[in-house]
Design a protein around this motif. Sequence first.
Motif, PDB file in Angstrom:
ATOM      1  N   SER A  60       0.829  -1.207   0.000  1.00 21.68           N
ATOM      2  CA  SER A  60       0.000   0.000   0.000  1.00 21.68           C
ATOM      3  C   SER A  60       0.867   1.262   0.000  1.00 21.68           C
ATOM      4  O   SER A  60       0.585   2.221  -0.727  1.00 21.68           O
ATOM      5  N   ALA A  61       1.935   1.243   0.786  1.00 19.25           N
ATOM      6  CA  ALA A  61       2.839   2.404   0.841  1.00 19.25           C
ATOM      7  C   ALA A  61       3.527   2.628  -0.501  1.00 19.25           C
ATOM      8  O   ALA A  61       3.642   3.775  -0.964  1.00 19.25           O
ATOM      9  N   ILE A  62       3.966   1.558  -1.134  1.00 20.32           N
ATOM     10  CA  ILE A  62       4.597   1.680  -2.452  1.00 20.32           C
ATOM     11  C   ILE A  62       3.622   2.290  -3.452  1.00 20.32           C
ATOM     12  O   ILE A  62       3.980   3.211  -4.203  1.00 20.32           O
ATOM     13  N   CYS A  63       2.390   1.802  -3.454  1.00 16.18           N
ATOM     14  CA  CYS A  63       1.369   2.344  -4.358  1.00 16.18           C
ATOM     15  C   CYS A  63       1.125   3.827  -4.094  1.00 16.18           C
ATOM     16  O   CYS A  63       1.013   4.628  -5.032  1.00 16.18           O
ATOM     17  N   ASP A  64       1.054   4.202  -2.808  1.00 15.49           N
ATOM     18  CA  ASP A  64       0.832   5.611  -2.450  1.00 15.49           C
ATOM     19  C   ASP A  64       2.004   6.490  -2.882  1.00 15.49           C
ATOM     20  O   ASP A  64       1.792   7.600  -3.384  1.00 15.49           O
ATOM     21  N   VAL A  65       3.213   6.014  -2.689  1.00 17.10           N
ATOM     22  CA  VAL A  65       4.393   6.800  -3.096  1.00 17.10           C
ATOM     23  C   VAL A  65       4.373   7.026  -4.608  1.00 17.10           C
ATOM     24  O   VAL A  65       4.638   8.129  -5.081  1.00 17.10           O
ATOM     25  N   VAL A  66       4.023   5.996  -5.364  1.00 15.37           N
ATOM     26  CA  VAL A  66       3.962   6.133  -6.821  1.00 15.37           C
ATOM     27  C   VAL A  66       2.843   7.091  -7.219  1.00 15.37           C
ATOM     28  O   VAL A  66       3.046   8.004  -8.031  1.00 15.37           O
ATOM     29  N   LYS A  67       1.664   6.909  -6.623  1.00 14.31           N
ATOM     30  CA  LYS A  67       0.487   7.695  -7.015  1.00 14.31           C
ATOM     31  C   LYS A  67       0.567   9.147  -6.518  1.00 14.31           C
ATOM     32  O   LYS A  67       0.336  10.086  -7.281  1.00 14.31           O
ATOM     33  N   ILE A  68       0.911   9.341  -5.259  1.00 17.82           N
ATOM     34  CA  ILE A  68       0.865  10.683  -4.648  1.00 17.82           C
ATOM     35  C   ILE A  68       2.156  11.459  -4.857  1.00 17.82           C
ATOM     36  O   ILE A  68       2.129  12.671  -5.097  1.00 17.82           O
ATOM     37  N   VAL A 104       9.846   9.246  -2.903  1.00 14.90           N
ATOM     38  CA  VAL A 104       9.472   9.316  -1.490  1.00 14.90           C
ATOM     39  C   VAL A 104       9.993  10.592  -0.831  1.00 14.90           C
ATOM     40  O   VAL A 104       9.380  11.113   0.106  1.00 14.90           O
ATOM     41  N   SER A 105      11.111  11.127  -1.304  1.00 13.28           N
ATOM     42  CA  SER A 105      11.684  12.325  -0.675  1.00 13.28           C
ATOM     43  C   SER A 105      10.792  13.549  -0.814  1.00 13.28           C
ATOM     44  O   SER A 105      10.968  14.529  -0.086  1.00 13.28           O
ATOM     45  N   LEU A 106       9.811  13.494  -1.720  1.00 11.85           N
ATOM     46  CA  LEU A 106       8.888  14.625  -1.846  1.00 11.85           C
ATOM     47  C   LEU A 106       8.024  14.793  -0.592  1.00 11.85           C
ATOM     48  O   LEU A 106       7.418  15.842  -0.397  1.00 11.85           O
ATOM     49  N   ILE A 107       7.987  13.768   0.241  1.00 14.77           N
ATOM     50  CA  ILE A 107       7.232  13.865   1.499  1.00 14.77           C
ATOM     51  C   ILE A 107       7.815  14.969   2.369  1.00 14.77           C
ATOM     52  O   ILE A 107       7.085  15.693   3.039  1.00 14.77           O
TER      53      ILE A 107
END
Length: 135
Positions: free
Chosen positions: A7-15, A20-23
């Motif tokens: 789920s986290a991988i999917c969210d990182v790709v989608k959002i 991930v560093s864009l967080i």
Amino acid sequence: MAEYIYSAICDVVKIYEGDVSLIWKEDNDAGHVIEKFKKFKGISHKKAAFGVLLLMREFNLKFSNLEQVGIAADVHVTRVFSRMGLIEKEMPELVIEKAKKINPKFPGSLSSAFWIIGRKYCHPAEPSCISCPFF
């Protein structure tokens, strides 16, 4: 756990377009980064705050608003706070309150030291008080 990771991988790709560093790159406010982490499935406030602590420690990232990074009040940290007389009952909520009083600008900075003491010296049974650096 596998479900959370997927789920986290999917969210990182989608959002975050796979980055991930864009967080944290565009906004270094610790409170905002914690809130972004909490949107991932299975991530509590404690885990999100610990994520910020890890980014600081392992990647030397700098954040503002560090008062939002609370102490990770697990069983080890709670036990040490209790045995040191900092709290009256072994309750994580009391640890969080006390940590905010001890270091209101960055309560999370206490996490590592108290966790290490709890794991290495302050065992549930037969603590090594004489060897403890806090002794």
